[in-house]
Design a protein around this motif. Structure first.
Motif, PDB file in Angstrom:
ATOM      1  N   TYR A  91      50.710  43.069  35.478  1.00 48.06           N
ATOM      2  CA  TYR A  91      51.431  42.284  36.488  1.00 48.06           C
ATOM      3  C   TYR A  91      50.524  41.761  37.599  1.00 48.06           C
ATOM      4  CZ  TYR A  91      55.446  44.055  34.052  1.00 48.06           C
ATOM      5  OH  TYR A  91      56.357  44.346  33.075  1.00 48.06           O
ATOM      6  N   PHE A  92      49.263  42.088  37.523  1.00 50.74           N
ATOM      7  CA  PHE A  92      48.317  41.668  38.558  1.00 50.74           C
ATOM      8  C   PHE A  92      47.138  40.926  37.916  1.00 50.74           C
ATOM      9  CE2 PHE A  92      50.719  45.273  40.060  1.00 50.74           C
ATOM     10  CZ  PHE A  92      51.176  44.800  41.286  1.00 50.74           C
ATOM     11  N   PRO A  93      47.418  39.727  37.384  1.00 49.16           N
ATOM     12  CA  PRO A  93      46.355  38.979  36.697  1.00 49.16           C
ATOM     13  C   PRO A  93      45.228  38.602  37.654  1.00 49.16           C
ATOM     14  CG  PRO A  93      48.273  37.593  37.056  1.00 49.16           C
ATOM     15  CD  PRO A  93      48.665  38.985  37.472  1.00 49.16           C
ATOM     16  N   MET A  94      44.035  38.571  37.092  1.00 48.50           N
ATOM     17  CA  MET A  94      42.824  38.222  37.837  1.00 48.50           C
ATOM     18  C   MET A  94      42.577  39.164  39.008  1.00 48.50           C
ATOM     19  SD  MET A  94      43.188  34.109  37.448  1.00 48.50           S
ATOM     20  CE  MET A  94      41.784  33.752  38.445  1.00 48.50           C
ATOM     21  N   ARG A  95      43.129  40.359  38.929  1.00 51.70           N
ATOM     22  CA  ARG A  95      42.896  41.412  39.909  1.00 51.70           C
ATOM     23  C   ARG A  95      42.431  42.641  39.148  1.00 51.70           C
ATOM     24  NH1 ARG A  95      44.449  37.321  41.915  1.00 51.70           N
ATOM     25  NH2 ARG A  95      45.462  37.011  43.905  1.00 51.70           N
ATOM     26  N   LYS A  96      41.573  43.410  39.749  1.00 49.27           N
ATOM     27  CA  LYS A  96      41.147  44.672  39.141  1.00 49.27           C
ATOM     28  C   LYS A  96      42.000  45.777  39.732  1.00 49.27           C
ATOM     29  CE  LYS A  96      37.254  47.616  38.068  1.00 49.27           C
ATOM     30  NZ  LYS A  96      37.647  47.892  36.732  1.00 49.27           N
ATOM     31  N   CYS A  97      42.756  46.441  38.866  1.00 51.27           N
ATOM     32  CA  CYS A  97      43.572  47.575  39.299  1.00 51.27           C
ATOM     33  C   CYS A  97      42.693  48.819  39.215  1.00 51.27           C
ATOM     34  CB  CYS A  97      44.807  47.712  38.426  1.00 51.27           C
ATOM     35  SG  CYS A  97      45.986  46.355  38.626  1.00 51.27           S
ATOM     36  N   LEU A  98      42.431  49.396  40.345  1.00 58.91           N
ATOM     37  CA  LEU A  98      41.517  50.525  40.435  1.00 58.91           C
ATOM     38  C   LEU A  98      42.215  51.834  40.088  1.00 58.91           C
ATOM     39  CD1 LEU A  98      39.854  49.369  43.751  1.00 58.91           C
ATOM     40  CD2 LEU A  98      38.896  49.182  41.446  1.00 58.91           C
ATOM     41  N   GLU A  99      41.512  52.671  39.382  1.00 58.17           N
ATOM     42  CA  GLU A  99      42.026  53.974  38.983  1.00 58.17           C
ATOM     43  C   GLU A  99      41.810  54.998  40.097  1.00 58.17           C
ATOM     44  OE1 GLU A  99      43.576  54.621  36.037  1.00 58.17           O
ATOM     45  OE2 GLU A  99      43.401  52.506  35.495  1.00 58.17           O
ATOM     46  N   ALA A 100      42.650  56.005  40.119  1.00 56.33           N
ATOM     47  CA  ALA A 100      42.541  57.061  41.132  1.00 56.33           C
ATOM     48  C   ALA A 100      41.176  57.744  41.073  1.00 56.33           C
ATOM     49  CB  ALA A 100      43.654  58.085  40.953  1.00 56.33           C
ATOM     50  N   ALA A 101      40.658  57.963  39.876  1.00 63.20           N
ATOM     51  CA  ALA A 101      39.362  58.640  39.744  1.00 63.20           C
ATOM     52  C   ALA A 101      38.251  57.846  40.437  1.00 63.20           C
ATOM     53  CB  ALA A 101      39.019  58.848  38.269  1.00 63.20           C
ATOM     54  N   THR A 102      38.298  56.535  40.325  1.00 63.21           N
ATOM     55  CA  THR A 102      37.298  55.685  40.978  1.00 63.21           C
ATOM     56  C   THR A 102      37.435  55.773  42.485  1.00 63.21           C
ATOM     57  OG1 THR A 102      37.252  54.165  39.110  1.00 63.21           O
ATOM     58  CG2 THR A 102      36.468  53.311  41.230  1.00 63.21           C
ATOM     59  N   LEU A 103      38.657  55.637  42.986  1.00 61.17           N
ATOM     60  CA  LEU A 103      38.897  55.637  44.428  1.00 61.17           C
ATOM     61  C   LEU A 103      38.621  57.001  45.063  1.00 61.17           C
ATOM     62  CD1 LEU A 103      42.076  53.431  44.360  1.00 61.17           C
ATOM     63  CD2 LEU A 103      39.849  52.797  45.303  1.00 61.17           C
ATOM     64  N   ASN A 104      38.771  58.053  44.290  1.00 59.36           N
ATOM     65  CA  ASN A 104      38.527  59.402  44.803  1.00 59.36           C
ATOM     66  C   ASN A 104      37.086  59.866  44.605  1.00 59.36           C
ATOM     67  OD1 ASN A 104      41.161  59.818  45.757  1.00 59.36           O
ATOM     68  ND2 ASN A 104      41.866  60.331  43.698  1.00 59.36           N
TER      69      ASN A 104
END
Length: 145
Positions: free
Chosen positions: A95-108
């Motif tokens: 639902y978020f084209p041309m956007r990178k949806c970041l994973e919790a593991a990356t953000l943490n």
């Protein structure tokens, strides 16, 4: 993940601000396409480095964050104190084209893990130290004033 200069919101003059209306459109598309999704509110405070959508998914209140200067999306438990517990929501990426949806593991991930890879300005490192930011998510979705 390597952090680039300006991602904290400071020294970001070279970055292009993302569009709130486009973010709203993506969130509404999610809400009309998925059962059990309701949009509660959008929050756009220009002094913050992100825009927010508060949504209810399967009776759970979540915050969808869109970075103000980069095409990054993050999902978090809804928290009015601006302290986020990041989540991974793999099924919602479409639902978020041309956007990178970041994973919790990356953000943490601890900021110190790959500190030499980050290309942040001296001002950004100063704020990271002052606010004791520990993770990539702390820097990307901060409420520093």
């Amino acid at each position: 993940m390597r952090l680039t200069k300006g991602i904290s919101g400071f020294d970001a003059e070279h970055l292009i601000e993302q569009d709130m209306r486009m973010f709203q459109s993506m969130v509404y598309h999610l809400a009309t396409s998925e059962k059990q999704v309701k949009v509660s509110e959008f929050i756009d405070q220009p002094h913050l480095v992100y825009m927010q959508a508060v949504v209810e998914i399967d009776r759970e209140m979540l915050t969808i964050l869109h970075h103000r200067f980069m095409p990054y999306i993050a999902f978090a438990m809804h928290d009015e104190e601006l302290s986020f517990t990041f989540l991974s929501k793999a099924g919602l990426h479409k639902y978020f084209p041309m956007r990178k949806c970041l994973e919790a593991a990356t953000l943490n991930t601890l900021l110190s893990k790959d500190q030499a890879l980050h290309h942040l300005s001296a001002t950004e490192w100063k704020y990271i130290s002052y606010f004791n930011s520990q993770t990539i998510g702390d820097v990307m979705f901060n409420a520093w004033d």
